[in-house]
Design a protein around this motif. Structure first.
Motif, PDB file in Angstrom:
ATOM      1  N   ASP A 176      -4.202  -0.792  -3.511  1.00 15.45           N
ATOM      2  CA  ASP A 176      -5.072   0.323  -3.143  1.00 15.45           C
ATOM      3  C   ASP A 176      -5.653   0.149  -1.743  1.00 15.45           C
ATOM      4  O   ASP A 176      -5.812   1.119  -1.000  1.00 15.45           O
ATOM      5  CB  ASP A 176      -6.219   0.452  -4.149  1.00 15.45           C
ATOM      6  N   GLY A 234       2.329   1.938  -3.322  1.00 18.36           N
ATOM      7  CA  GLY A 234       1.384   2.202  -4.399  1.00 18.36           C
ATOM      8  C   GLY A 234       1.028   0.990  -5.228  1.00 18.36           C
ATOM      9  O   GLY A 234       0.347   1.121  -6.251  1.00 18.36           O
ATOM     10  N   VAL A 263      -0.179   4.366   6.630  1.00 16.97           N
ATOM     11  CA  VAL A 263      -1.403   4.097   5.883  1.00 16.97           C
ATOM     12  C   VAL A 263      -2.593   4.532   6.723  1.00 16.97           C
ATOM     13  O   VAL A 263      -2.500   4.686   7.938  1.00 16.97           O
ATOM     14  CB  VAL A 263      -1.555   2.599   5.515  1.00 16.97           C
ATOM     15  N   TRP A 271      -5.712   1.446   3.703  1.00 21.51           N
ATOM     16  CA  TRP A 271      -5.611   1.985   2.352  1.00 21.51           C
ATOM     17  C   TRP A 271      -4.608   3.138   2.363  1.00 21.51           C
ATOM     18  O   TRP A 271      -4.175   3.595   3.433  1.00 21.51           O
ATOM     19  CB  TRP A 271      -6.972   2.444   1.842  1.00 21.51           C
ATOM     20  N   SER A 272      -4.233   3.601   1.193  1.00 20.55           N
ATOM     21  CA  SER A 272      -3.229   4.653   1.089  1.00 20.55           C
ATOM     22  C   SER A 272      -3.784   5.966   1.609  1.00 20.55           C
ATOM     23  O   SER A 272      -4.912   6.349   1.285  1.00 20.55           O
ATOM     24  CB  SER A 272      -2.784   4.826  -0.364  1.00 20.55           C
ATOM     25  N   ILE A 291       0.842  -1.197   0.000  1.00 21.17           N
ATOM     26  CA  ILE A 291       0.000   0.000   0.000  1.00 21.17           C
ATOM     27  C   ILE A 291       0.876   1.245   0.000  1.00 21.17           C
ATOM     28  O   ILE A 291       0.650   2.184  -0.767  1.00 21.17           O
ATOM     29  CB  ILE A 291      -0.943   0.008   1.218  1.00 21.17           C
ATOM     30  N   ARG A 292       1.888   1.266   0.848  1.00 19.61           N
ATOM     31  CA  ARG A 292       2.786   2.424   0.914  1.00 19.61           C
ATOM     32  C   ARG A 292       3.485   2.662  -0.426  1.00 19.61           C
ATOM     33  O   ARG A 292       3.709   3.800  -0.837  1.00 19.61           O
ATOM     34  CB  ARG A 292       3.852   2.217   1.994  1.00 19.61           C
TER      35      ARG A 292
END
Length: 296
Positions: free
Chosen positions: A142, A139, A157, A274-275, A136-137
């Motif tokens: 999602d 990219g 996050v 999530w981001s 997630i970090r």
């Protein structure tokens, strides 16, 4: 240079094979090779080192790949953002899941999501929680459903707690503790254990609980698949500690397994994460399906 050439470069870099890359991109290999060769001429550098058996990125290719992925991600966001402005959610949603997810019924959630947003392409990735957070970090994902020991906190996050759960002891049906009302870690410390790989969040939860109790145990079998773990337990090769919400419904119809509550056993927290950087419309749509509000 165009986006399609960038997609071809990414496909070759990820598959390390021109034929498989062409299949992924739904083009013939000659066309893909021709477009990449044209890009290399335009750039004045070789992106790939090729032989009859191997394809590898050159140093220039590695540098180009970073920018290409950023450009493609930006293009995807632009398309999705334009669609979202008209009330339609499109694009891609990369979802990460741990194998012991229990707080949500992932197939049911994905069904509701598809019914509301049929134009979104959903990609599923199964990894351990640490890898999901890193993805997630970076990219690459999602959103993700994951679980961590109570002692561990998520950083970098956005997240919402979905559930808190205790582990139970999983033993063969004929085990001496199969009928016990409850046990302590000290009472089971001498057992042979089946567990997840050392260093994984699933394993850390149990390791920390035994360490906190001043106990040492023997993990003789390590596995990444829960089905394999429970089969090893059913064969009498060891016992296991697994999240109760996950294992209880699966063991209910299995006469070869018995579950025993553990008074001082491991505890875990399940999250949806999530981001925190500009979540896509597709991500926000998933959070809406889950009833979770994303920060503006």
């Amino acid at each position: 240079m165009d986006l399609q050439q960038m997609r071809y470069v990414v496909a070759v870099a990820e598959t390390r094979n021109f034929t498989r890359a062409a299949e992924r991109c739904f083009v013939v290999q000659s066309s893909l090779s021709h477009r990449i060769a044209g890009l290399e001429r335009e750039l004045g550098v070789k992106l790939f080192a090729r032989s009859s058996r191997r394809v590898e990125l050159t140093s220039a290719g590695e540098a180009f790949l970073v920018g290409a992925r950023e450009c493609l991600a930006a293009a995807d966001r632009a398309v999705a953002g334009a669609a979202a402005a008209t009330g339609v959610v499109r694009g891609r949603l990369a979802v990460g899941v741990i194998v012991t997810t229990a707080a949500v019924d992932v197939p049911e959630v994905l069904t509701r999501y598809r019914d509301r947003h049929p134009d979104v392409r959903v990609l599923l990735r199964f990894k351990d929680s640490t890898d999901l957070v890193a993805a997630i970090r970076d990219g690459d994902l999602d959103i993700a459903f994951l679980g961590l020991p109570e002692s561990e906190r998520l950083t970098g996050v956005e997240s919402v707690v979905l559930d808190r759960d205790k582990h139970v002891l999983v033993v063969p049906a004929g085990h001496r503790l199969a009928g016990a009302s409850q046990v302590t870690l000290r009472e089971i410390a001498e057992e042979t254990f089946v567990d997840f790989a050392h260093g994984s969040p699933g394993r850390t939860q149990s390791d920390e609980a035994f360490a906190a109790a001043g106990l040492v145990r023997d993990v003789a079998y390590e596995a990444t698949a829960v089905d394999l773990m429970t089969r090893l337990v059913a064969r009498g090769l060891g016992v296991a500690l697994l999240p109760s919400a996950f294992i209880r419904p699966r063991a209910a119809g299995d006469p070869d397994l018995a579950l025993v509550p553990v008074v001082d056993g491991p505890r875990r927290i399940e999250y949806v994460a999530w981001s925190r950087f500009n979540p896509s419309p597709a991500t926000r749509a998933m959070l809406d399906v889950l009833g979770v509000a994303a920060r503006p």
